[in-house]
Design a protein around this motif. Sequence first.
Motif, short mmCIF file in Angstrom:
data_model
loop_
_atom_site.label_atom_id
_atom_site.label_comp_id
_atom_site.label_asym_id
_atom_site.label_seq_id
_atom_site.Cartn_x
_atom_site.Cartn_y
_atom_site.Cartn_z
N PRO A 14 70.45 124.39 68.68
CA PRO A 14 70.08 125.58 69.46
C PRO A 14 71.21 126.10 70.36
O PRO A 14 71.36 127.31 70.53
N ILE A 15 72.01 125.20 70.90
CA ILE A 15 73.10 125.63 71.77
C ILE A 15 74.19 126.31 70.96
O ILE A 15 74.69 127.38 71.34
N VAL A 16 74.56 125.74 69.82
CA VAL A 16 75.61 126.32 68.98
C VAL A 16 75.19 127.69 68.47
O VAL A 16 75.94 128.66 68.53
N VAL A 17 73.96 127.79 67.98
CA VAL A 17 73.46 129.07 67.47
C VAL A 17 73.33 130.08 68.60
O VAL A 17 73.66 131.26 68.44
N GLY A 18 72.86 129.64 69.76
CA GLY A 18 72.73 130.55 70.90
C GLY A 18 74.06 131.11 71.34
O GLY A 18 74.18 132.31 71.61
N ILE A 19 75.08 130.28 71.41
CA ILE A 19 76.41 130.75 71.80
C ILE A 19 76.94 131.74 70.76
O ILE A 19 77.55 132.76 71.11
N ALA A 20 76.70 131.47 69.47
CA ALA A 20 77.16 132.38 68.42
C ALA A 20 76.47 133.73 68.52
O ALA A 20 77.10 134.78 68.38
N VAL A 21 75.16 133.72 68.77
CA VAL A 21 74.41 134.97 68.87
C VAL A 21 74.84 135.76 70.10
O VAL A 21 75.03 136.99 70.04
N ILE A 22 75.02 135.09 71.22
CA ILE A 22 75.47 135.78 72.43
C ILE A 22 76.87 136.36 72.22
O ILE A 22 77.16 137.50 72.63
N LEU A 61 88.05 144.09 76.38
CA LEU A 61 87.84 142.83 77.10
C LEU A 61 86.53 142.16 76.68
O LEU A 61 86.49 140.96 76.40
N ILE A 62 85.47 142.93 76.63
CA ILE A 62 84.17 142.37 76.24
C ILE A 62 84.20 141.94 74.78
O ILE A 62 83.61 140.92 74.41
N ASN A 63 84.92 142.68 73.93
CA ASN A 63 85.05 142.32 72.53
C ASN A 63 85.78 140.98 72.38
O ASN A 63 85.35 140.11 71.62
N LYS A 64 86.86 140.79 73.14
CA LYS A 64 87.60 139.52 73.10
C LYS A 64 86.74 138.38 73.63
O LYS A 64 86.79 137.26 73.11
N PHE A 65 85.96 138.64 74.67
CA PHE A 65 85.07 137.62 75.22
C PHE A 65 84.04 137.19 74.17
O PHE A 65 83.75 136.00 74.01
N GLY A 66 83.49 138.16 73.44
CA GLY A 66 82.52 137.84 72.39
C GLY A 66 83.13 137.00 71.28
O GLY A 66 82.53 136.03 70.82
N TYR A 67 84.35 137.36 70.88
CA TYR A 67 85.02 136.57 69.84
C TYR A 67 85.37 135.17 70.37
O TYR A 67 85.33 134.20 69.61
N GLY A 68 85.67 135.07 71.64
CA GLY A 68 85.93 133.76 72.24
C GLY A 68 84.68 132.88 72.21
O GLY A 68 84.76 131.69 71.89
N LEU A 69 83.53 133.47 72.53
CA LEU A 69 82.27 132.72 72.47
C LEU A 69 81.97 132.27 71.04
O LEU A 69 81.53 131.14 70.81
N MET A 70 82.24 133.14 70.08
CA MET A 70 82.00 132.75 68.69
C MET A 70 82.96 131.65 68.26
O MET A 70 82.59 130.76 67.50
N GLY A 71 84.18 131.68 68.77
CA GLY A 71 85.13 130.61 68.48
C GLY A 71 84.68 129.28 69.07
O GLY A 71 84.81 128.23 68.43
N ILE A 72 84.14 129.32 70.29
CA ILE A 72 83.60 128.10 70.90
C ILE A 72 82.44 127.57 70.06
O ILE A 72 82.30 126.37 69.86
N SER A 73 81.61 128.48 69.56
CA SER A 73 80.49 128.07 68.72
C SER A 73 80.98 127.38 67.44
O SER A 73 80.42 126.36 67.03
N VAL A 74 82.01 127.91 66.83
CA VAL A 74 82.57 127.29 65.62
C VAL A 74 83.13 125.91 65.96
O VAL A 74 82.93 124.94 65.22
#
Length: 86
Positions: A14-22, A61-74
């Motif tokens: 749930p945490i990994v999927v949640g971070i990816a969705v956010i 900035l927000i776009n880079k933040f989103g890609y950063g969160l998806m990278g953390i999820s991966v």
Amino acid sequence: MDPIEVLKSLSAKPIVVGIAVIGALFTCLPYVFSKKALDEEKFSGDGDDAQTGNTPPWVKLINKFGYGLMGISVFLFIVAGFVVDL
């Protein structure tokens, strides 16, 4: 708390999927809410679909933040694969 237990809890599904969705929402929402950013995204006639470069800095900035969160999820997904065997 043991570091392995911390990794197990952080790499739970749930945490990994949640971070990816956010992260995906942070990547998509600036273009939905910014009509100016949508209007400036034009396609040239020669098949080049790159943006004109006039996007507001907050969108980038927000776009880079989103890609950063998806990278953390991966990263956490990969960690989950290793932690399962411990």
